[in-house]
Design a protein around this motif. Structure first.
Motif, PDB file in Angstrom:
ATOM      1  N   PHE A 177       0.824  -1.207   0.000  1.00 43.21           N
ATOM      2  CA  PHE A 177       0.000   0.000   0.000  1.00 43.21           C
ATOM      3  C   PHE A 177       0.854   1.252   0.000  1.00 43.21           C
ATOM      4  CE2 PHE A 177      -2.561  -3.321   1.888  1.00 43.21           C
ATOM      5  CZ  PHE A 177      -3.767  -3.160   1.233  1.00 43.21           C
ATOM      6  N   THR A 197       0.287   3.706   1.777  1.00 37.91           N
ATOM      7  CA  THR A 197       0.446   4.136   3.176  1.00 37.91           C
ATOM      8  C   THR A 197       0.867   2.970   4.080  1.00 37.91           C
ATOM      9  OG1 THR A 197      -1.930   3.827   3.358  1.00 37.91           O
ATOM     10  CG2 THR A 197      -1.167   6.068   3.042  1.00 37.91           C
ATOM     11  N   ASN A 221       0.179   0.542   5.750  1.00 37.32           N
ATOM     12  CA  ASN A 221      -0.847  -0.246   6.434  1.00 37.32           C
ATOM     13  C   ASN A 221      -0.263  -1.424   7.201  1.00 37.32           C
ATOM     14  OD1 ASN A 221      -2.994   1.334   5.707  1.00 37.32           O
ATOM     15  ND2 ASN A 221      -3.290   0.251   3.769  1.00 37.32           N
ATOM     16  N   LEU A 222       0.635  -1.125   8.113  1.00 40.21           N
ATOM     17  CA  LEU A 222       1.148  -2.167   9.002  1.00 40.21           C
ATOM     18  C   LEU A 222       0.322  -2.171  10.281  1.00 40.21           C
ATOM     19  CD1 LEU A 222       4.983  -1.568   8.599  1.00 40.21           C
ATOM     20  CD2 LEU A 222       3.551  -3.254   7.434  1.00 40.21           C
ATOM     21  N   MET A 223       0.267  -3.332  10.950  1.00 37.40           N
ATOM     22  CA  MET A 223      -0.445  -3.433  12.225  1.00 37.40           C
ATOM     23  C   MET A 223       0.458  -2.842  13.297  1.00 37.40           C
ATOM     24  SD  MET A 223      -3.340  -5.158  11.733  1.00 37.40           S
ATOM     25  CE  MET A 223      -3.830  -6.340  12.968  1.00 37.40           C
ATOM     26  N   PRO A 224      -0.001  -1.769  13.962  1.00 35.45           N
ATOM     27  CA  PRO A 224       0.881  -1.064  14.890  1.00 35.45           C
ATOM     28  C   PRO A 224       1.333  -1.897  16.088  1.00 35.45           C
ATOM     29  CG  PRO A 224      -1.361  -0.244  15.051  1.00 35.45           C
ATOM     30  CD  PRO A 224      -1.328  -1.159  13.875  1.00 35.45           C
ATOM     31  N   ARG A 225       0.495  -2.857  16.511  1.00 39.53           N
ATOM     32  CA  ARG A 225       0.852  -3.606  17.719  1.00 39.53           C
ATOM     33  C   ARG A 225       1.671  -4.853  17.438  1.00 39.53           C
ATOM     34  NH1 ARG A 225      -4.071  -1.835  20.295  1.00 39.53           N
ATOM     35  NH2 ARG A 225      -5.197  -3.327  19.052  1.00 39.53           N
ATOM     36  N   GLU A 249       5.860 -10.330  12.748  1.00 36.75           N
ATOM     37  CA  GLU A 249       4.446 -10.720  12.849  1.00 36.75           C
ATOM     38  C   GLU A 249       3.616 -10.072  11.746  1.00 36.75           C
ATOM     39  OE1 GLU A 249       4.077 -11.439  17.655  1.00 36.75           O
ATOM     40  OE2 GLU A 249       4.007  -9.413  16.832  1.00 36.75           O
ATOM     41  N   LEU A 267       1.429 -12.113   8.999  1.00 44.88           N
ATOM     42  CA  LEU A 267      -0.036 -11.971   9.101  1.00 44.88           C
ATOM     43  C   LEU A 267      -0.824 -12.604   7.938  1.00 44.88           C
ATOM     44  CD1 LEU A 267      -2.166 -10.800  11.038  1.00 44.88           C
ATOM     45  CD2 LEU A 267      -2.125  -8.712   9.672  1.00 44.88           C
ATOM     46  N   PRO A 268      -0.443 -12.343   6.674  1.00 45.72           N
ATOM     47  CA  PRO A 268      -1.235 -12.949   5.583  1.00 45.72           C
ATOM     48  C   PRO A 268      -1.237 -14.472   5.652  1.00 45.72           C
ATOM     49  CG  PRO A 268       0.222 -11.245   4.736  1.00 45.72           C
ATOM     50  CD  PRO A 268       0.631 -11.488   6.153  1.00 45.72           C
ATOM     51  N   ARG A 286      -4.314 -15.733  20.917  1.00 49.33           N
ATOM     52  CA  ARG A 286      -3.041 -15.051  21.061  1.00 49.33           C
ATOM     53  C   ARG A 286      -3.185 -13.563  20.697  1.00 49.33           C
ATOM     54  NH1 ARG A 286       1.554 -14.346  18.350  1.00 49.33           N
ATOM     55  NH2 ARG A 286       0.486 -14.768  16.391  1.00 49.33           N
ATOM     56  N   ARG A 301      -3.178 -10.159  23.227  1.00 51.16           N
ATOM     57  CA  ARG A 301      -2.321  -9.017  22.955  1.00 51.16           C
ATOM     58  C   ARG A 301      -3.129  -7.714  22.902  1.00 51.16           C
ATOM     59  NH1 ARG A 301       2.679  -8.862  19.207  1.00 51.16           N
ATOM     60  NH2 ARG A 301       2.702 -11.027  19.807  1.00 51.16           N
ATOM     61  N   ARG A 309      -8.927   0.546  11.313  1.00 50.61           N
ATOM     62  CA  ARG A 309      -7.839   0.469  10.355  1.00 50.61           C
ATOM     63  C   ARG A 309      -7.165  -0.907  10.378  1.00 50.61           C
ATOM     64  NH1 ARG A 309      -5.380   4.281   7.252  1.00 50.61           N
ATOM     65  NH2 ARG A 309      -3.249   3.637   6.790  1.00 50.61           N
ATOM     66  N   GLU A 310      -6.967  -1.410  11.592  1.00 50.74           N
ATOM     67  CA  GLU A 310      -6.369  -2.744  11.715  1.00 50.74           C
ATOM     68  C   GLU A 310      -7.261  -3.807  11.081  1.00 50.74           C
ATOM     69  OE1 GLU A 310      -4.920  -3.918  15.584  1.00 50.74           O
ATOM     70  OE2 GLU A 310      -4.668  -1.806  16.114  1.00 50.74           O
ATOM     71  N   ILE A 329      -6.760  -3.650   7.465  1.00 46.80           N
ATOM     72  CA  ILE A 329      -5.485  -4.264   7.070  1.00 46.80           C
ATOM     73  C   ILE A 329      -5.630  -5.781   7.039  1.00 46.80           C
ATOM     74  CG2 ILE A 329      -3.080  -4.643   7.717  1.00 46.80           C
ATOM     75  CD1 ILE A 329      -3.203  -1.838   9.101  1.00 46.80           C
ATOM     76  N   MET A 330      -6.220  -6.324   8.095  1.00 49.10           N
ATOM     77  CA  MET A 330      -6.355  -7.782   8.164  1.00 49.10           C
ATOM     78  C   MET A 330      -7.175  -8.297   6.989  1.00 49.10           C
ATOM     79  SD  MET A 330      -6.621  -8.862  12.128  1.00 49.10           S
ATOM     80  CE  MET A 330      -7.977  -7.850  12.623  1.00 49.10           C
ATOM     81  N   VAL A 368      -5.248  -8.253   3.737  1.00 48.52           N
ATOM     82  CA  VAL A 368      -4.253  -9.310   3.540  1.00 48.52           C
ATOM     83  C   VAL A 368      -4.861 -10.706   3.646  1.00 48.52           C
ATOM     84  CG1 VAL A 368      -2.353  -7.845   4.304  1.00 48.52           C
ATOM     85  CG2 VAL A 368      -3.456  -9.404   5.939  1.00 48.52           C
ATOM     86  N   GLY A 369      -6.189 -10.774   3.575  1.00 44.89           N
ATOM     87  CA  GLY A 369      -6.812 -12.088   3.440  1.00 44.89           C
ATOM     88  C   GLY A 369      -7.653 -12.593   4.596  1.00 44.89           C
ATOM     89  N   LEU A 381      -9.417   1.101   5.541  1.00 46.26           N
ATOM     90  CA  LEU A 381      -8.039   1.530   5.310  1.00 46.26           C
ATOM     91  C   LEU A 381      -7.956   3.049   5.173  1.00 46.26           C
ATOM     92  CD1 LEU A 381      -6.740  -1.200   2.864  1.00 46.26           C
ATOM     93  CD2 LEU A 381      -6.074  -0.821   5.238  1.00 46.26           C
TER      94      LEU A 381
END
Ligand SMILES: Nc1ncnc2c1ncn2[C@@H]1O[C@H](COP(=O)(O)OP(=O)(O)OP(=O)(O)O)[C@@H](O)[C@H]1O
Ligand SMILES: [Mg+2]
Lengths: 242, 413
Positions: A95, A97, A99-103, A108, A112-113, B8, B12, B319-320, B323-324, B327-328, B410
């Motif tokens: 992307f 921007t 679009n990474l998971m901040p936590r 990881e 993720l995919p 998990r 978190r 937003r998360e 993202i998830m 990515v599928g 997003l």
């Protein structure tokens, strides 16, 4: 009509956003095809519809009219579930921007995919490390995005896009935040993927970056202005720089 | 996505908002704890009261006459209708071990060591009264003798005077007309553990002869006889309680003095200990249900807390989620993720609530001096409720999260 050898076919694709009662035409009747194993760059001024096009090809969005065919399947005709499946398995998306998971840590994020494709934890871990190594971020694997520089985040995003070994790689301004050396490293990654038979579609506003592709599609105000063929594309090897 | 994976990720996410998660868990914990504490308290109270009533039971029944529609029980209206002839007749019935008549003797007061106290009634009965009475433990002395000027006090009554009364002392009974009758204290009854927490009523017991003076002419024999409002009829054994009850009621409704002495609208009843136990149980059940109801409200409030936190969490993580999905992640993956998170909050809350609830119940029963009766099944129910609360409260937010459009998500800032 669509061909079995085409990875992506767009037929008269339009996308109109509704802002209140004001229709905004982001794309107006774009037709093009990306043969399997092709390397295409998209250029155009800001707001010309590049990201909109990427979202459609990436099965994140559906067109207002026209057809988007990915891997022989009409995206609009797929169920939400099938579309998600196609996106998860066949498409890698970098992307604009990040679009990474901040936590989540870099590793990881890259893994993720694979989580959603049912890859085992051990396998995910291993592959995430390998991918981070390929983008030169092995020693940053356990850092969170906010502890990384813009360019490093971009490389994590690229590594993540490669996680499920996608046949189709889409990258929206992948070098936008990178210095030229890192940018070249990334582009040689793409060149390698292309050599390996993957279809690559890159959005960029930098001419030298675009010249890595076989051809450049120029967008203007949501329409396909012209398609330029590059006679001698730049094809760096992964070992060339750095 | 498998369950372990979502667990998990959820753990978190929960740890990412420690304070918020803690407060949410606390809400559920307090609700569950309140329910457990009150239910345990109710069960303990019931066990205590019933233990006392039904503890060393005798196969006895309390026979009285009262208005047909009045609630049965020791406090209902009653009339002195049972004559001495009735007592003898009932005594002669099949299976009857003993008949103990009792009644109240109205008095003006009691005097001891120069101190006169106002006091309004004595309980008159026969010495056998003490044999069939639960919780009638003599701490000193023993029962009075029929025909003697003797009395028995319970400890609260003995404590009424400035100088404590002990066995052998002489107490003057002041009659309503002012005349005094001296009586010797022959026994002291230990203060019974009152089921309702320590207020034992002062009582003074005397023999019917010579104290009980309520008399009427017996319609059958034509002589003046003592008449009593209550008879305690004791059966020879528990198996015969039912038959004796039938026999007593048949006699009373037949040729008894009592039938003629009672108003037409009054009915005889013979209440067994079983009946009393049932009444008390239903009374306590109502009480327990009431306080538990209040506690359940706090549990509902706790679950609203979960729903609220989950909704905030979903909005915050739009937003998360985008993202998830990009990515599928399938809708059900996202649904599962948020449901697991909500359920986790609920279950952790319920577990903490059980611990808090047990501590609360132990403290409360100790404070009220009740034996702790812990309803184990409620611990299980509490965990189930926590699970349910989590699922129900998390369902809508999770569903909201699942149907989020990735493109919109997003774009969400
Ligand atoms: N969700 C949306 N709602 C309304 N308008 C939108 C939306 N997304 C895009 N647009 C509009 O569509 C047009 C094309 O946007 P797009 O993001 O595709 O441009 P772009 O070519 O990627 O630009 P840039 O180079 O700045 O990234 C813009 O005019 C934008 O305002
Ligand atoms: Mg763009």
């Amino acid at each position: 009509m669509s061909d079995a050898t085409d990875a992506v076919v767009l037929e008269g694709v339009s996308k109109t956003y509704q802002l209140g009662d004001q229709p905004v035409a982001a794309l107006g009747g774009v037709s093009m095809r990306l043969p399997r194993g092709s390397y295409t760059a998209v250029m155009g001024p800001s707001g010309s519809g590049k990201s909109t096009l990427m979202n459609l090809v990436g099965c994140l969005d559906t067109p207002t009219s026209g057809r988007v065919v990915v891997d022989g399947q009409d995206v609009a005709a797929l169920s939400d579930r099938e579309r998600t499946r196609l996106r998860g398995r066949e498409i890698g998306f970098v992307f604009q921007t990040f679009n990474l998971m901040p936590r989540l840590t870099a590793a990881e994020n890259v893994a993720l995919p694979m989580v959603f494709q049912g890859v085992s934890a051990a396998e995910r871990e291993l592959r995430a490390r390998q991918l981070l190594d390929r983008v030169g971020l092995a020693e940053r694997a356990n850092h969170r995005p906010r502890e990384l520089s813009g360019g490093q985040r971009q490389r994590v995003a690229i590594a993540r896009a490669l996680a499920n070994d996608p046949a189709l790689l889409l990258a929206d301004e992948p070098t936008g935040n990178l210095d030229s050396a890192t940018g070249r490293a990334i582009m040689s990654q793409f060149a390698d993927l292309h050599r390996a038979g993957n279809t690559v579609l890159v959005v960029t506003h930098e001419r030298p970056i675009a010249e890595h592709a076989d051809r450049i599609v120029h967008l203007l105000d949501g329409e396909l202005e012209r398609v330029e063929t590059i006679d001698e594309p730049r094809r760096p090897h992964a070992g060339d720089t750095q | 996505m498998n369950f372990e994976e979502s667990l998990r990720i959820s753990v978190r996410a929960i740890r990412g908002h420690r304070l918020r998660s803690f407060l949410t868990v606390l809400g559920v914990a307090i609700g569950v704890a309140a329910v457990i504490t009150f239910v345990t308290l109710g069960a303990s109270l019931q066990a205590d009261v019933l233990g006392e009533v039904a503890g060393d039971r005798t196969p006895s029944m309390a026979v009285s006459a009262g208005p047909a529609d009045a609630a049965p029980g020791p406090s209902g209206p009653r009339q002195a209708v049972f004559t001495e002839r009735d007592v003898e007749e009932i005594q002669a019935l099949d299976g009857v071990a003993a008949v103990v008549p009792s009644g109240d003797v109205p008095v003006a007061g009691l005097a001891f060591e120069g101190q006169t106290l106002g006091y309004n009634q004595l309980t008159a009965s026969t010495p056998a009264f003490f044999d069939y009475r639960t919780a009638a433990e003599f701490s000193a002395g023993g029962p009075y003798a029929q025909g003697a000027a003797e009395l028995v006090l319970n400890e609260p009554a003995a404590d009424l005077f400035e100088v404590n009364v002990s066995v052998g002392d002489r107490v003057a009974v002041v009659r309503p007309d002012g005349t005094r009758v001296n009586a010797t204290v022959v026994g002291l009854l230990a203060a019974s553990d009152s089921p309702f927490g320590g207020f034992a009523i002062p009582r003074v017991y005397v023999p019917t002869d010579p104290f009980y003076e309520t008399r009427l002419e017996s319609p059958n024999s034509g002589t003046q006889q003592r008449v009593y409002p209550t008879l305690t009829v004791v059966a020879e054994d528990f198996q015969r309680v039912g038959a004796v009850r039938e026999g007593v009621l048949a006699y009373l409704d037949g040729e008894s003095d009592a039938r003629q002495l009672k108003p037409e609208s009054y009915e005889f009843r013979a209440q067994t200990a079983e009946d009393v136990v049932d009444q008390i149980r239903s009374l306590l059940d109502t009480f327990t249900a009431f306080v538990t109801g209040i506690a359940v409200i706090s549990l509902v409030v706790g679950s609203i807390g979960i729903a609220n936190v989950m909704l905030v969490s979903v909005t915050e993580r739009t937003r998360e989620i985008g993202i998830m999905k990009a990515v599928g992640a399938q809708n059900r993956d996202v649904l599962q993720l948020f449901l697991v998170e909500a359920t986790l909050l609920g279950v952790v809350g319920a577990l903490a609530g059980i611990v808090l609830g047990i501590l609360g119940a132990v403290a409360a029963t100790r404070y009220a001096a009740l034996p702790l009766t812990f309803p184990y099944e409620w611990a299980g129910i509490a965990v189930l409720v926590g699970l349910l609360v989590g699922v129900v409260a998390g369902l809508y937010p999770a569903w909201n999260a699942a149907r989020t459009d990735p493109i919109d998500a997003l774009r969400y800032e």
